[in-house]
Design a protein around this motif. Structure first.
Motif, mmCIF file in Angstrom:
data_model
loop_
_atom_site.group_PDB
_atom_site.id
_atom_site.type_symbol
_atom_site.label_atom_id
_atom_site.label_comp_id
_atom_site.label_asym_id
_atom_site.label_seq_id
_atom_site.Cartn_x
_atom_site.Cartn_y
_atom_site.Cartn_z
ATOM 1 N N LYS A 140 0.832 -1.207 0.000
ATOM 2 C CA LYS A 140 0.000 0.000 0.000
ATOM 3 C C LYS A 140 0.864 1.254 0.000
ATOM 4 N N VAL B 213 0.813 4.373 -2.708
ATOM 5 C CA VAL B 213 0.612 5.764 -2.262
ATOM 6 C C VAL B 213 1.786 6.628 -2.694
ATOM 7 N N THR B 214 2.997 6.127 -2.529
ATOM 8 C CA THR B 214 4.186 6.875 -2.932
ATOM 9 C C THR B 214 4.206 7.090 -4.445
ATOM 10 N N HIS B 215 3.843 6.066 -5.194
ATOM 11 C CA HIS B 215 3.867 6.156 -6.650
ATOM 12 C C HIS B 215 2.914 7.235 -7.162
ATOM 13 N N TYR B 216 1.698 7.243 -6.648
ATOM 14 C CA TYR B 216 0.697 8.184 -7.149
ATOM 15 C C TYR B 216 0.681 9.510 -6.397
ATOM 16 N N GLY B 217 1.341 9.605 -5.256
ATOM 17 C CA GLY B 217 1.283 10.820 -4.467
ATOM 18 C C GLY B 217 2.509 11.694 -4.528
ATOM 19 N N PHE B 218 3.584 11.229 -5.128
ATOM 20 C CA PHE B 218 4.836 11.983 -5.097
ATOM 21 C C PHE B 218 4.756 13.282 -5.890
ATOM 22 N N PRO C 79 2.044 15.010 -7.057
ATOM 23 C CA PRO C 79 1.137 15.999 -6.447
ATOM 24 C C PRO C 79 1.712 16.630 -5.183
ATOM 25 N N LEU C 80 2.453 15.871 -4.390
ATOM 26 C CA LEU C 80 3.088 16.433 -3.196
ATOM 27 C C LEU C 80 4.089 17.511 -3.577
ATOM 28 N N VAL D 53 2.173 20.659 -4.608
ATOM 29 C CA VAL D 53 1.613 21.366 -3.450
ATOM 30 C C VAL D 53 2.711 22.105 -2.697
#
Length: 73
Positions: free
Chosen positions: A40, A44-49, A51-52, A55
């Motif tokens: 998991k 999360v890291t793959h799809y959230g990096f 966008p992070l 931001v």
């Protein structure tokens, strides 16, 4: 004389009710949970990096426009 037939089991043997099997099941549960958590975290890291990063870039000084953040120059 009657011969006695014995069956040999293949694979792991389990001692039901023993403390060793409880520890083994706890260790197995921890291993399964950690594997699930790491899978998991990878998603999360793959799809959230990216966008992070966007931001963080939007909240920095000087405030860039979104087009400036996304452009390669």
């Amino acid at each position: 004389m009657a011969s006695k037939v014995t069956l040999k089991s293949k694979g792991k043997t389990t001692n039901k009710g023993s403390k060793g099997s409880d520890e083994r099941s706890v260790a197995q549960s921890v291993k399964e949970w950690s594997t699930w958590a790491m899978k998991k975290a990878k998603v999360v890291t793959h799809y959230g990096f990216i966008p992070l990063i966007i931001v963080i870039g939007m909240n920095s000084e000087p405030k860039p426009q979104l087009s400036q953040l996304l452009s390669p120059v």
